[in-house]
Design a protein around this motif. Structure first.
Motif, PDB file in Angstrom:
ATOM      1  N   ILE A 116       0.859  -1.172   0.000  1.00 49.68           N
ATOM      2  CA  ILE A 116       0.000   0.000   0.000  1.00 49.68           C
ATOM      3  C   ILE A 116       0.901   1.229   0.000  1.00 49.68           C
ATOM      4  O   ILE A 116       1.962   1.232   0.636  1.00 49.68           O
ATOM      5  CB  ILE A 116      -0.951   0.000   1.219  1.00 49.68           C
ATOM      6  CG1 ILE A 116      -2.000   1.113   1.084  1.00 49.68           C
ATOM      7  CG2 ILE A 116      -0.195   0.103   2.527  1.00 49.68           C
ATOM      8  CD1 ILE A 116      -3.123   0.999   2.102  1.00 49.68           C
ATOM      9  N   PHE A 117       0.499   2.260  -0.761  1.00 50.86           N
ATOM     10  CA  PHE A 117       1.239   3.517  -0.788  1.00 50.86           C
ATOM     11  C   PHE A 117       0.262   4.612  -1.195  1.00 50.86           C
ATOM     12  O   PHE A 117      -0.895   4.336  -1.550  1.00 50.86           O
ATOM     13  CB  PHE A 117       2.432   3.445  -1.752  1.00 50.86           C
ATOM     14  CG  PHE A 117       2.078   3.028  -3.150  1.00 50.86           C
ATOM     15  CD1 PHE A 117       1.732   3.968  -4.108  1.00 50.86           C
ATOM     16  CD2 PHE A 117       2.090   1.687  -3.516  1.00 50.86           C
ATOM     17  CE1 PHE A 117       1.396   3.591  -5.403  1.00 50.86           C
ATOM     18  CE2 PHE A 117       1.750   1.296  -4.803  1.00 50.86           C
ATOM     19  CZ  PHE A 117       1.411   2.244  -5.749  1.00 50.86           C
ATOM     20  N   TRP A 118       0.692   5.847  -1.150  1.00 52.18           N
ATOM     21  CA  TRP A 118      -0.232   6.945  -1.441  1.00 52.18           C
ATOM     22  C   TRP A 118       0.531   8.180  -1.897  1.00 52.18           C
ATOM     23  O   TRP A 118       1.743   8.288  -1.755  1.00 52.18           O
ATOM     24  CB  TRP A 118      -1.091   7.264  -0.224  1.00 52.18           C
ATOM     25  CG  TRP A 118      -0.341   7.705   1.003  1.00 52.18           C
ATOM     26  CD1 TRP A 118      -0.067   8.989   1.392  1.00 52.18           C
ATOM     27  CD2 TRP A 118       0.252   6.855   1.993  1.00 52.18           C
ATOM     28  NE1 TRP A 118       0.649   8.990   2.563  1.00 52.18           N
ATOM     29  CE2 TRP A 118       0.849   7.701   2.963  1.00 52.18           C
ATOM     30  CE3 TRP A 118       0.325   5.464   2.172  1.00 52.18           C
ATOM     31  CZ2 TRP A 118       1.519   7.201   4.071  1.00 52.18           C
ATOM     32  CZ3 TRP A 118       0.982   4.965   3.278  1.00 52.18           C
ATOM     33  CH2 TRP A 118       1.572   5.825   4.215  1.00 52.18           C
ATOM     34  N   CYS A 119      -0.234   9.124  -2.454  1.00 45.03           N
ATOM     35  CA  CYS A 119       0.314  10.413  -2.850  1.00 45.03           C
ATOM     36  C   CYS A 119      -0.824  11.423  -2.875  1.00 45.03           C
ATOM     37  O   CYS A 119      -2.008  11.049  -2.834  1.00 45.03           O
ATOM     38  CB  CYS A 119       1.000  10.350  -4.215  1.00 45.03           C
ATOM     39  SG  CYS A 119      -0.116  10.038  -5.593  1.00 45.03           S
ATOM     40  N   ASP A 120      -0.483  12.694  -2.952  1.00 43.37           N
ATOM     41  CA  ASP A 120      -1.509  13.709  -3.122  1.00 43.37           C
ATOM     42  C   ASP A 120      -2.070  13.628  -4.539  1.00 43.37           C
ATOM     43  O   ASP A 120      -1.363  13.246  -5.478  1.00 43.37           O
ATOM     44  CB  ASP A 120      -0.925  15.104  -2.879  1.00 43.37           C
ATOM     45  CG  ASP A 120      -0.551  15.327  -1.417  1.00 43.37           C
ATOM     46  OD1 ASP A 120      -1.188  14.681  -0.552  1.00 43.37           O
ATOM     47  OD2 ASP A 120       0.368  16.122  -1.163  1.00 43.37           O
TER      48      ASP A 120
END
Length: 327
Positions: free
Chosen positions: A132-136
């Motif tokens: 799992i990862f994320w960004c704006d």
């Protein structure tokens, strides 16, 4: 029960906006969504069986996204083009973070590598055979949103739908084997993007109504563009739960036989049982299948007569006549 990767992401620094709706793209019916606040979630799920299961859990569901969201979570499907399109769609409607979750078998490593080239990502968290990862939210992925387009055979299809690149050989074999007369009321079960109906309607003026029943809303939207005959009626539904408005004279189908990499003949057998349940006493069912699938046994229990009417070394086209009385 908590979603372990989402929980770890929040503990590692993922900050969800305190207010505003949260879109969750492509969760399965049994996907654990806690610790997300359920009262703020809209599950974007276009596959009818999963949508029904999510609704039964008290989760708001929509087949496609509308409006703006404070955050989004994308659960990756297996098809690469569909993965990219979902990420681009999530970015387009989200003002805050976009979170990507997927298993190794669904290609999360490849998606992570490609996204790193276009955006600053939070460090990926590995757990339970996935990441799992994320960004704006950013418009850097707008080019990934490949919408419905014409395939090599001229039919409108979309990423992730069955046989998106061209006409399926088994479906073509079914069309070639159909008899000259089908009846006035016909069902196309698992209609997909509409190939069978698009072929059948021009050749069969005796048809008064043709019901296209399809569980995937994206595929059904394509079918509406490929089948413009006014005799066609479109139904977003699981065929096993669809309620026919009339008993049908015939049903045509090229049923699925797997939902993962492993074959599951029970899926096709459920289609056969659903077809049987909507037929008039003198009705007929036509099905195409890979030769190794044991559909004859199921059909023999449901119909008075079953015969092979076409096919080749890979596929068989079966005709089942006169449904047995329902007890």
């Amino acid at each position: 029960m908590q979603n372990i990767r989402l929980t770890l992401a929040l503990e590692a620094g993922l900050s969800l906006p305190e207010q505003g709706p949260i879109a969750v793209f492509r969760p399965r019916g049994d996907t654990m969504l806690a610790p997300l606040p359920v009262d703020r979630i809209t599950a974007i799920q276009s596959f009818a069986p999963d949508a029904a299961q999510l609704k039964a859990r008290g989760i708001k569901v929509a087949p496609r996204e509308e409006g703006s969201f404070a955050a989004s979570v994308v659960f990756l499907p297996r098809a690469k083009d569909e993965c990219r399109a979902l990420i681009a769609r999530a970015m387009a409607v989200t003002t805050g973070p976009v979170i990507i979750d997927g298993s190794k078998t669904d290609g999360i490593e490849s998606v992570l590598k490609d996204m790193r080239k276009r955006a600053d990502l939070a460090p990926a968290i590995s757990k339970a055979h996935g990441k799992i990862f994320w960004c704006d939210s950013t418009d850097a992925f707008a080019g990934w949103n490949i919408g419905p387009t014409a395939n090599k055979d001229g039919y409108v299809t979309a990423p992730g739908v069955f046989s998106a690149n061209g006409v399926d050989k088994a479906s073509a074999a079914l069309v070639a084997a159909l008899p000259a007369k089908l009846g006035r009321a016909i069902g196309d079960f698992g209609a997909g993007w509409g190939y069978l109906s698009a072929q059948v309607l021009p050749k069969h003026p005796e048809i008064e109504t043709l019901h296209l029943v399809e569980a995937e809303a994206v595929a059904l939207d394509c079918a509406r563009q490929n089948v413009t005959d006014p005799r066609a009626k479109f139904h977003w539904a699981d065929v096993s739960r669809w309620q026919t408005p009339q008993l049908l004279d015939g049903v045509i189908m090229n049923p699925p036989f797997h939902t993962s990499r492993a074959a599951d003949p029970a899926l096709g057998q459920a289609f056969l049982q659903a077809g049987h349940s909507v037929l008039a006493p003198g009705g007929r069912l036509w099905v195409v299948a890979n030769r190794h699938l044991p559909y004859e046994n199921t059909l023999t229990g449901l119909f008075a007569q079953v015969s092979e009417i076409g096919g080749d070394a890979s596929f068989k086209v079966l005709e089942a006549v006169r449904p047995k009385r329902r007890v």
